[in-house]
Design an enzyme around this catalytic site. Structure first.
Site, short mmCIF file in Angstrom:
data_model
loop_
_atom_site.label_atom_id
_atom_site.label_comp_id
_atom_site.label_asym_id
_atom_site.label_seq_id
_atom_site.Cartn_x
_atom_site.Cartn_y
_atom_site.Cartn_z
N CYS A 241 0.81 -1.22 0.00
CA CYS A 241 0.00 0.00 0.00
C CYS A 241 0.84 1.26 0.00
O CYS A 241 0.31 2.37 -0.18
CB CYS A 241 -0.94 0.01 1.21
SG CYS A 241 -2.09 -1.37 1.24
N CYS B 272 -13.74 1.28 7.44
CA CYS B 272 -12.74 0.59 6.63
C CYS B 272 -12.75 1.08 5.19
O CYS B 272 -13.80 1.42 4.64
CB CYS B 272 -13.00 -0.92 6.66
SG CYS B 272 -13.01 -1.61 8.33
N HIS C 1 -9.19 3.59 -1.83
CA HIS C 1 -7.85 3.06 -1.61
C HIS C 1 -7.41 2.16 -2.76
O HIS C 1 -7.29 0.94 -2.59
CB HIS C 1 -7.83 2.32 -0.27
CG HIS C 1 -6.50 1.81 0.17
ND1 HIS C 1 -5.29 2.32 -0.28
CD2 HIS C 1 -6.16 0.80 1.03
CE1 HIS C 1 -4.30 1.67 0.28
NE2 HIS C 1 -4.80 0.74 1.08
#
Length: 408
Positions: free
Chosen positions: A87, A228, A353
């Protein structure tokens, strides 16, 4: 003496489920926007760093993804490097581009991250995350999570990536040590969803109250779905330049200086040795290089793959005292209008994300903040900004982290 580095242009797609688009097309949109933002043309770019983590697993493009994406939009002859660092891929691509400038190897460089993570088979997407810890030792992961957060019965929880279990274990450890509450974690999520309402490039733009966050579908305790990050498609790009590259810039007043950029791995330490965590060690290095301290930061974009991640990072980076991150969020300290706004973009929880693009999207937001271009999300008078981008899992913490300090 090392070359000074400036960010000349930034670009970003909308983060979303892009059902009709692929990695190269998303990358092209972000790159063209970054070049236009800098007032440059493709021919000015002398090196490119292409970040991606999932294309090999999900689309079968195991190699030369950057060459295919970038040559497809007209880049030729220049060196192109493919970057994967979980990430933290986007921030790592930027780090390499910055290093090329600092070394005097090139005058203008490009960092771009692009991901297409939503595919027809959701199980394939979820399986990608299993490659971000030591796959040769699954029992070691189970032992580490139990050591961190104790036993937890998550048999009722729905489908999720393994990293929600990892963050949940870290959150439970923090709750046990510092008294952080689930409601404080929910306050972070509610804040970031509220920020995202004003971000036209965010994946989710719905506001949640703290109670709505708490009553949403449960994942691994103490996390619920709005706490999340979602699965996201998208791309972001940053153009950096050195002193010689400045001569080609038409709009120098919009440049943002890179005060420090560090990437690193952690050290072996007891799991409860808070002062030896990877983010804190790297932040100390970044502050020293920038000649600043945490008290000088006006706005921050932190890696909140879950809402707990933001609490943890505000403490590790010295933006608040250890154990005080949850209370600070609950009191509004880290909200727009508070003393230190964190994740004005909405953060990963609501902005989205797309793994390889995330670190560059953080920089996109902070550059706009330092230029005074963030609109309703603008932090008044922002002069110094910080981004933290972490990835993977090793030894009870992130396997890699990156800290960026920017100045107007």
């Amino acid at each position: 003496m090392a070359e000074q580095v400036w960010i000349a242009g930034v670009g970003m797609t909308k983060f979303a489920h892009h059902t009709d688009r692929e990695v190269p097309g998303l990358a092209a949109e972000a790159v063209h926007e970054a070049l236009a933002d800098a007032g440059l043309e493709q021919r000015h770019v002398e090196a490119a760093f292409f970040g991606n983590t999932t294309q090999g697993a999900l689309q079968g493009q195991l190699m030369v993804g950057g060459q295919i994406a970038l040559r497809g939009m007209g880049f030729e002859r220049i060196p192109m490097y493919n970057v994967e660092n979980a990430c933290a891929t986007g921030a790592t691509a930027l780090h390499l581009a910055v290093d090329q400038i600092r070394a005097g190897a090139v005058d203008i460089a490009l960092a771009v991250g692009s991901e297409k993570m939503n595919v027809a088979d959701r199980d394939r997407t979820m399986a990608v995350f299993n490659g971000a810890y030591d796959v040769s030792d699954p029992a070691g992961l189970t032992a580490a999570l139990t050591d961190l957060g104790g036993e937890s019965d998550d048999s009722h929880a729905g489908r999720r990536s393994i990293f929600m279990d990892i963050y949940a274990a870290m959150a439970r450890a923090h709750m046990k040590r510092f008294g952080t509450t689930q409601r404080q974690i929910a306050a972070v999520a509610a804040k970031n969803h509220r920020h995202s309402v004003h971000n036209e490039k965010a994946q989710h733009r719905r506001e949640f109250t703290v109670d709505e966050v708490l009553s949403a579908r449960a994942l691994s305790f103490p996390l619920t779905v709005p706490m999340c990050a979602p699965v996201t498609d998208g791309a972001a790009a940053v153009v950096v330049c050195g002193q010689r590259g400045l001569r080609r810039m038409a709009a120098r007043g919009r440049l943002v200086r890179v005060l420090a950029h560090v990437v690193g791995t952690g050290v072996t330490h007891p799991r409860d040795a808070w002062d030896q965590h990877i983010s804190g060690l790297l932040a100390a290095r970044a502050y020293e290089r920038a000649g600043l301290g945490p008290q000088d930061i006006d706005v921050a974009e932190l890696h909140d793959a879950t809402a707990f991640g933001e609490i943890q990072q505000t403490e590790l980076l010295g933006l608040c005292e250890p154990g005080a991150g949850g209370a600070a969020a609950e009191a509004g300290v880290t909200a727009l209008g508070g003393r230190l706004p964190v994740n004005p973009s909405g953060g990963l929880e609501s902005k989205g994300h797309p793994l390889g693009a995330t670190g560059l999207a953080q920089v996109y937001e902070l550059v706009r903040q330092l230029r005074g271009e963030a609109g309703v999300r603008q932090v008044p008078g922002a002069r110094v900004a910080l981004a933290e981008n972490g990835g993977g899992f090793y030894g009870g913490e992130e396997a890699v982290a990156a800290i960026t300090v920017l100045g107007a």
